[in-house]
Design an enzyme around this catalytic site. Structure first.
Site, mmCIF file in Angstrom:
data_model
loop_
_atom_site.group_PDB
_atom_site.id
_atom_site.type_symbol
_atom_site.label_atom_id
_atom_site.label_comp_id
_atom_site.label_asym_id
_atom_site.label_seq_id
_atom_site.Cartn_x
_atom_site.Cartn_y
_atom_site.Cartn_z
ATOM 1 N N GLU A 160 25.478 -5.574 18.758
ATOM 2 C CA GLU A 160 25.669 -5.529 17.300
ATOM 3 C C GLU A 160 26.072 -4.120 16.862
ATOM 4 O O GLU A 160 26.950 -3.950 16.017
ATOM 5 C CB GLU A 160 24.386 -5.953 16.578
ATOM 6 N N GLY A 196 17.875 -6.174 15.193
ATOM 7 C CA GLY A 196 17.438 -6.375 16.567
ATOM 8 C C GLY A 196 16.286 -7.341 16.703
ATOM 9 O O GLY A 196 15.753 -7.520 17.797
HETATM 10 C C1 5RP Z 1 19.575 -9.982 15.748
HETATM 11 C C2 5RP Z 1 19.574 -9.383 14.389
HETATM 12 C C3 5RP Z 1 19.601 -10.319 13.251
HETATM 13 O O1 5RP Z 1 20.709 -10.054 12.448
HETATM 14 C C4 5RP Z 1 18.330 -10.133 12.449
HETATM 15 O O2 5RP Z 1 17.218 -10.331 13.298
HETATM 16 C C5 5RP Z 1 18.276 -11.107 11.265
HETATM 17 O O3 5RP Z 1 18.141 -12.410 11.754
HETATM 18 P P1 5RP Z 1 18.080 -13.675 10.800
HETATM 19 O O4 5RP Z 1 19.433 -13.855 10.203
HETATM 20 O O5 5RP Z 1 17.703 -14.795 11.749
HETATM 21 O O6 5RP Z 1 17.015 -13.448 9.750
HETATM 22 O O7 5RP Z 1 19.552 -8.193 14.189
HETATM 23 O O8 5RP Z 1 19.468 -8.977 16.739
#
Ligand code: 5RP
Length: 232
Positions: A111, A103
């Site tokens: 998600e 999140g």
């Molecule tokens: C978005 C998410 C993403 O999967 C999480 O924040 C990881 O992001 P990133 O791949 O940019 O590191 O939960 O709500």
């Protein structure tokens, strides 16, 4: 203080996204996660589609859907189908039990709905996301806007150090579903199952970022190596 090389992290995200994209099978229904690693996944899948891979996708955010459209990846619009073969998503933290905090990008509601419909959940992360105990990353809680003051008060009484998330313009961040996010700066979540139950029971809370029994496998890039963690 430990310094993090953003170039290395970006290379790890690219590597793990390609490894995850290789797992997508012909003629399946695939949930596409959100965040920077998920966008790299979509790019890697786009290249496979150009080479003849056929699948249909369910996007977990408008940002991911927009990227998928650029690659002509067919998207299921509207209601999430009751069965998805595989969802591939990023995470903000994961522990040894493959429990996640998600999140960070504010897309946790879709998600989680997509992950709960999926037969398998594959998670892609760079090496900074592995933790012994969840909670260093602020835990996002998605809240109906009219309930935000009441929920924040409740979370403060629970000593969860809540903070309303704001965008770059200083205004409250609004999710794709029109809700707001309250980030809880907990530090160390000793009993995630109990906390998940407590949060879900608060009127006005739509969803929280604890994904406790959803991930089946985590692919973690460490430099050029992909480490695989499987459930139990
Ligand atoms: C978005 C998410 C993403 O999967 C999480 O924040 C990881 O992001 P990133 O791949 O940019 O590191 O939960 O709500």
């Amino acid at each position: 203080m430990q310094t993090i090389d953003v170039t290395v992290i970006d290379q790890e995200k690219t590597a793990v996204a390609h490894a995850a994209a290789a797992r997508v099978e012909h003629r399946t229904i695939v949930g596409l996660g959100s965040g920077s690693t998920a966008l790299k996944l979509v790019d890697a899948l786009g290249a496979r589609v150009a080479d003849g891979l056929e699948f249909v996708a369910v996007a977990t955010s408008e940002q991911t859907a927009e990227r998928a459209r650029r690659w002509d990846i067919p998207l299921i619009a509207g209601a999430v189908p009751p069965h998805i073969d595989l969802v591939i998503d990023g995470a903000d933290e994961f522990d040894g039990g493959l429990r996640l905090i998600k999140g960070g990008g504010g897309m946790l509601l879709r998600e989680k709905i997509v992950a709960s419909a999926a037969e398998r959940m594959l998670v892609m992360v760079d090496h900074t996301k592995r933790v012994d105990v969840l909670g260093a990353f602020p835990l996002p809680v998605e809240v109906v806007p009219m309930a935000r003051a009441r929920v924040k008060h409740h979370l403060r009484r629970l000593k969860l150090a809540p903070e309303l998330r704001r965008g770059a313009d200083g205004k409250p961040f609004v999710t794709d579903e029109g809700n707001v996010i309250i980030d809880c700066h907990i530090g160390c979540i000793e009993t995630p199952d109990a906390l998940a139950g407590t949060l879900s029971a608060i009127p006005g809370v739509v969803e929280h970022g604890l994904f406790l029994d959803l991930a089946d496998e985590v692919l973690m890039a460490v430099g050029e190596t992909i480490e695989v963690f499987t459930r139990g």
